[in-house]
Motif scaffolding. Structure first.
Motif, mmCIF file in Angstrom:
data_model
loop_
_atom_site.group_PDB
_atom_site.id
_atom_site.type_symbol
_atom_site.label_atom_id
_atom_site.label_comp_id
_atom_site.label_asym_id
_atom_site.label_seq_id
_atom_site.Cartn_x
_atom_site.Cartn_y
_atom_site.Cartn_z
ATOM 1 N N UNK A 113 2.335 7.295 7.011
ATOM 2 C CA UNK A 113 2.173 5.733 6.348
ATOM 3 C C UNK A 113 0.445 5.284 6.651
ATOM 4 N N UNK A 114 -0.045 5.421 5.890
ATOM 5 C CA UNK A 114 -1.607 5.336 6.023
ATOM 6 C C UNK A 114 -2.033 3.455 5.948
ATOM 7 N N UNK A 115 -2.761 3.260 6.956
ATOM 8 C CA UNK A 115 -3.470 1.840 6.980
ATOM 9 C C UNK A 115 -5.000 2.103 6.556
ATOM 10 N N UNK A 116 -5.405 0.540 6.097
ATOM 11 C CA UNK A 116 -6.744 0.404 5.899
ATOM 12 C C UNK A 116 -7.234 -0.769 6.654
ATOM 13 N N UNK A 117 -7.994 -0.845 7.298
ATOM 14 C CA UNK A 117 -8.832 -1.399 8.601
ATOM 15 C C UNK A 117 -9.616 -2.134 7.715
ATOM 16 N N UNK A 118 -10.300 -3.825 7.167
ATOM 17 C CA UNK A 118 -11.325 -3.909 6.406
ATOM 18 C C UNK A 118 -11.689 -5.261 7.527
ATOM 19 N N UNK A 119 -12.933 -5.508 7.214
ATOM 20 C CA UNK A 119 -13.663 -6.464 7.962
ATOM 21 C C UNK A 119 -13.601 -7.875 7.506
ATOM 22 N N UNK A 120 -12.679 -8.455 6.521
ATOM 23 C CA UNK A 120 -12.545 -9.840 5.552
ATOM 24 C C UNK A 120 -11.583 -9.471 5.346
ATOM 25 N N UNK A 121 -10.559 -10.448 4.794
ATOM 26 C CA UNK A 121 -9.555 -10.169 3.407
ATOM 27 C C UNK A 121 -10.063 -9.559 2.132
ATOM 28 N N UNK A 122 -9.395 -8.303 1.569
ATOM 29 C CA UNK A 122 -10.307 -8.494 0.965
ATOM 30 C C UNK A 122 -9.988 -8.730 -0.357
ATOM 31 N N UNK A 123 -11.491 -8.372 -1.380
ATOM 32 C CA UNK A 123 -11.975 -9.264 -2.260
ATOM 33 C C UNK A 123 -10.599 -9.026 -3.807
ATOM 34 N N UNK A 125 -11.023 -8.035 -6.655
ATOM 35 C CA UNK A 125 -10.879 -6.128 -6.958
ATOM 36 C C UNK A 125 -10.146 -5.769 -5.700
ATOM 37 N N UNK A 126 -9.949 -5.427 -4.788
ATOM 38 C CA UNK A 126 -10.379 -4.991 -3.458
ATOM 39 C C UNK A 126 -8.892 -4.643 -3.008
ATOM 40 N N UNK A 127 -8.266 -6.577 -3.984
ATOM 41 C CA UNK A 127 -6.980 -6.865 -3.365
ATOM 42 C C UNK A 127 -5.618 -5.604 -4.378
ATOM 43 N N UNK A 128 -6.175 -6.078 -5.396
ATOM 44 C CA UNK A 128 -5.279 -5.154 -6.044
ATOM 45 C C UNK A 128 -5.753 -3.639 -6.554
ATOM 46 N N UNK A 129 -6.867 -2.796 -5.753
ATOM 47 C CA UNK A 129 -6.947 -1.490 -5.190
ATOM 48 C C UNK A 129 -6.142 -0.877 -4.206
ATOM 49 N N UNK A 130 -5.884 -2.366 -3.154
ATOM 50 C CA UNK A 130 -5.277 -2.607 -2.247
ATOM 51 C C UNK A 130 -3.229 -1.499 -2.009
ATOM 52 N N UNK A 131 -3.401 -3.045 -3.108
ATOM 53 C CA UNK A 131 -1.788 -2.268 -3.916
ATOM 54 C C UNK A 131 -1.719 -1.260 -4.726
ATOM 55 N N UNK A 132 -2.769 -0.413 -5.218
ATOM 56 C CA UNK A 132 -2.260 0.332 -6.072
ATOM 57 C C UNK A 132 -2.524 2.099 -5.274
ATOM 58 N N UNK A 133 -3.153 1.250 -3.554
ATOM 59 C CA UNK A 133 -3.744 2.686 -3.272
ATOM 60 C C UNK A 133 -2.555 3.219 -2.550
ATOM 61 N N UNK A 134 -0.731 2.325 -2.328
ATOM 62 C CA UNK A 134 -0.508 3.484 -1.412
ATOM 63 C C UNK A 134 -0.220 2.952 -0.169
ATOM 64 N N UNK A 135 -1.489 2.639 0.864
ATOM 65 C CA UNK A 135 -0.977 2.101 2.001
ATOM 66 C C UNK A 135 -0.460 1.252 2.665
#
Ligand SMILES: [Zn+2]
Length: 206
Positions: A113-123, A125-135
């Protein structure tokens, strides 16, 4: 009529990369960071150095193995340096992790299982990228209007049910990890008076 500058394969590709300091910082980090706080602290350091060095905006994101804490990669915002509006930190981190691991799906068969750690809630565009990334896990320093208020960056129309959308896709959410230190980085960025590339662009002039 021929094109004045003909298309050719060498012009029909693009490269996104990390600045030299980030490569050195990655090699200086431990191979594993055990806690979400340790992982966020590393991400915040990258966000801070990124704008201090003039290599991008005050944003960074890291991909880790969720359970072991193994560092896969930390990416930083590279929009201005790359002439690429999608080169946000999350897209950089996710894409680099996929390249390093040789997969398009970080949640694919046989992978931890992979985890993405970000210094604020994704924008938006990036919210979509998170959904498709497999994290399988998203760790954020915070959400809410403070980021936009402090820095002037536009985070776009993120769905108000973003937490539900994450949960429905089996992505766990960990919030408010080092929230105040993250806000301190944004305040430092704002005080530096650096260029905010998408502030109010597209708005109708008064
Ligand atoms: Zn983004």
């Amino acid at each position: 009529m021929p094109h004045p500058t003909p298309f050719d394969a060498t012009r029909l590709r693009f490269t996104l990369d990390l600045p030299a300091w980030a490569v050195a910082e990655l090699n200086a980090l431990p191979t594993h960071l055990a806690t979400p706080e340790e992982r966020m602290a590393a991400v915040l350091k990258f966000a801070q150095i990124n704008f201090q060095q003039g290599t991008g905006g005050p944003f960074a994101a890291g991909v880790f193995e969720r359970d072991t804490g193994r560092l896969v990669v930390i990416g930083v915002n590279r929009v201005l340096a790359s002439n690429c509006s999608s080169a946000h930190a999350e897209v950089m981190a996710i894409s680099l992790a996929q390249q390093l691991l040789g997969v398009y799906d970080l949640g694919g068969p046989g992978l931890p299982a992979h985890q993405l750690v970000v210094n604020w809630r994704p924008c938006a565009m990036c919210f979509g990228a998170v959904l498709w990334s497999g994290v399988r896990s998203l760790v954020i320093a915070g959400d809410g209007p403070e980021l936009e208020q402090i820095t002037g960056f536009d985070e776009g129309p993120v769905t108000p049910v973003w937490r539900t959308e994450l949960a429905q896709r089996g992505i766990e959410l960990v919030e408010d990890v080092l929230r105040e230190p993250a806000l301190a980085v944004y305040r430092e960025f704002a005080a530096s008076q650096q260029f905010v590339y998408n502030a109010r662009q597209g708005a109708t002039a008064a």
